[in-house]
Design an enzyme around this catalytic site. Structure first.
Site, mmCIF file in Angstrom:
data_model
loop_
_atom_site.group_PDB
_atom_site.id
_atom_site.type_symbol
_atom_site.label_atom_id
_atom_site.label_comp_id
_atom_site.label_asym_id
_atom_site.label_seq_id
_atom_site.Cartn_x
_atom_site.Cartn_y
_atom_site.Cartn_z
ATOM 1 N N TRP A 13 62.818 -12.902 -54.509
ATOM 2 C CA TRP A 13 62.664 -14.325 -54.881
ATOM 3 C C TRP A 13 62.833 -14.892 -54.076
ATOM 4 O O TRP A 13 63.197 -16.169 -53.754
ATOM 5 C CB TRP A 13 64.434 -13.944 -55.261
ATOM 6 C CG TRP A 13 64.817 -13.651 -56.653
ATOM 7 C CD1 TRP A 13 63.540 -12.928 -57.591
ATOM 8 C CD2 TRP A 13 65.770 -13.465 -57.036
ATOM 9 N NE1 TRP A 13 64.052 -12.632 -59.035
ATOM 10 C CE2 TRP A 13 65.584 -12.824 -58.288
ATOM 11 C CE3 TRP A 13 67.221 -13.983 -57.103
ATOM 12 C CZ2 TRP A 13 66.661 -12.924 -59.776
ATOM 13 C CZ3 TRP A 13 67.571 -13.224 -57.926
ATOM 14 C CH2 TRP A 13 68.207 -12.622 -59.177
ATOM 15 N N HIS A 97 56.582 -8.057 -45.205
ATOM 16 C CA HIS A 97 55.947 -9.347 -45.722
ATOM 17 C C HIS A 97 55.025 -10.025 -44.834
ATOM 18 O O HIS A 97 55.793 -10.436 -43.892
ATOM 19 C CB HIS A 97 57.053 -9.732 -46.912
ATOM 20 C CG HIS A 97 56.449 -10.713 -47.447
ATOM 21 N ND1 HIS A 97 55.672 -11.638 -47.351
ATOM 22 C CD2 HIS A 97 56.124 -10.734 -48.685
ATOM 23 C CE1 HIS A 97 55.534 -12.388 -48.190
ATOM 24 N NE2 HIS A 97 55.360 -12.447 -49.414
ATOM 25 N N GLU A 99 55.283 -13.126 -44.507
ATOM 26 C CA GLU A 99 56.215 -14.113 -44.208
ATOM 27 C C GLU A 99 56.784 -13.259 -42.177
ATOM 28 O O GLU A 99 57.091 -13.777 -41.929
ATOM 29 C CB GLU A 99 56.910 -14.583 -45.295
ATOM 30 C CG GLU A 99 56.357 -15.887 -46.030
ATOM 31 C CD GLU A 99 56.325 -15.799 -47.446
ATOM 32 O OE1 GLU A 99 57.509 -15.007 -47.803
ATOM 33 O OE2 GLU A 99 55.872 -16.691 -48.199
ATOM 34 N N GLY A 230 56.216 -13.723 -56.971
ATOM 35 C CA GLY A 230 57.289 -14.387 -55.281
ATOM 36 C C GLY A 230 57.219 -15.746 -56.604
ATOM 37 O O GLY A 230 58.956 -15.909 -57.850
ATOM 38 N N GLY A 231 57.120 -16.801 -56.856
ATOM 39 C CA GLY A 231 57.711 -17.813 -57.145
ATOM 40 C C GLY A 231 56.872 -18.022 -59.105
ATOM 41 O O GLY A 231 58.269 -18.428 -59.698
HETATM 42 C C1 PEP Z 1 54.855 -13.394 -52.730
HETATM 43 O O1 PEP Z 1 55.415 -13.867 -52.053
HETATM 44 O O2 PEP Z 1 54.816 -12.437 -51.986
HETATM 45 C C2 PEP Z 1 53.934 -13.268 -53.546
HETATM 46 C C3 PEP Z 1 53.098 -12.593 -54.104
HETATM 47 O O3 PEP Z 1 54.476 -15.392 -53.400
HETATM 48 P P1 PEP Z 1 53.801 -16.292 -54.827
HETATM 49 O O4 PEP Z 1 53.121 -15.134 -56.129
HETATM 50 O O5 PEP Z 1 54.742 -17.169 -55.774
HETATM 51 O O6 PEP Z 1 51.980 -16.523 -54.810
#
Ligand code: PEP
Length: 250
Positions: A13, A97, A99, A230-231
């Site tokens: 999340w 990750h 980020e 993620g999203g």
């Molecule tokens: C993530 O940040 O781990 C990811 C896969 O994000 P998204 O699914 O939004 O690309």
């Protein structure tokens, strides 16, 4: 997905959802008819872990954290330890990750010490690796992800390496809508699997713009054992649809 490795879908999340929103999300997710053949994890922000633990108590959905410090306690302002996570019912932790690596300076050495600490505390690390678009264009994808995997698992014997979950997350695919071609993702994941002893039977997840509409094309690949999402994990109805589509093609 390979039947020998139980499929796993993890909802990351990130910095989304308050305690109240977490409770509402989990109630709605659990009201869906979730398939039994897929292991599920949700990873809310730290502040919502306690509420999520309570809300998930009667379910088989596991709880994940989005990062952690390697130490049990100490003078580390703003950090959260594995002992604190265990108290809140956390059984998985996302480590490395992109980020965390790119925005918060998490180095390979930190990722490694956190992976070791998670294993020592009985928390399953979900270790994320992936290349930038510049690295991909320069033909450095395999070198990059193998180096990150080797560094993250440095010092682990094959028994401990077998306790991790790996996630291949091409950075250029995260949150962009430009998901990696499933055949290419499967190929890179095969390289990750071969790079360190003990990874043969671990789940390797794909992450990067995975959605209900494209999850089947990943689920059909032999080296892809689920998703780090993620999203598309933020809406309970959409997330349940993604899980259902993955189960249909696992
Ligand atoms: C993530 O940040 O781990 C990811 C896969 O994000 P998204 O699914 O939004 O690309």
């Amino acid at each position: 997905m390979n039947a020998a490795r139980r499929p796993l879908i993890v909802g990351n999340w990130k910095m989304h959802k308050t305690v109240a929103e977490t409770r509402a999300f989990i109630a709605e997710l659990l009201a869906a008819n979730l398939p039994e053949e897929i292991d599920l994890v949700v990873a809310p922000p730290f502040t919502a872990l306690g509420a999520a633990h309570e809300a998930l108590a009667e379910s088989t959905v596991a709880l994940g954290a989005q990062t952690m410090h390697e130490g049990a306690q100490g003078p580390f302002t703003g950090e959260i330890s594995p002992v604190m996570l265990l108290e809140l019912g956390v059984t998985y932790v996302i480590l490395g990750h992109s980020e965390r690596r790119l925005l918060f300076g998490e180095s390979d050495a930190w990722v490694n010490s956190r992976v070791r600490s998670a294993i020592a505390h009985g928390i399953t690390p979900i270790v994320a690796v992936g290349e930038t678009s510049k690295e991909r264009q320069a033909g450095q994808t395999d070198r990059r992800v193998i180096a990150q995997t080797v560094a993250a698992l440095d010092g682990l014997d094959a028994t401990d390496a077998a306790r991790v979950v790996m996630a291949y997350e091409p950075i250029w695919a995260i949150g962009t809508g430009a998901n990696c071609d499933p055949v290419e993702a499967n190929r890179v994941m095969g390289e990750i699997r071969k790079s360190v002893g003990g990874l043969n039977d671990v789940p390797i997840l794909y992450g990067g713009s995975m959605k209900p509409e494209n999850v089947a094309s990943y689920a059909q690949q032999p080296d892809i054992n689920g998703g780090l999402v993620g999203g598309a994990s933020l809406d309970p109805v959409g997330f349940a649809a993604l899980i259902e589509a993955a189960a249909r093609h696992a």
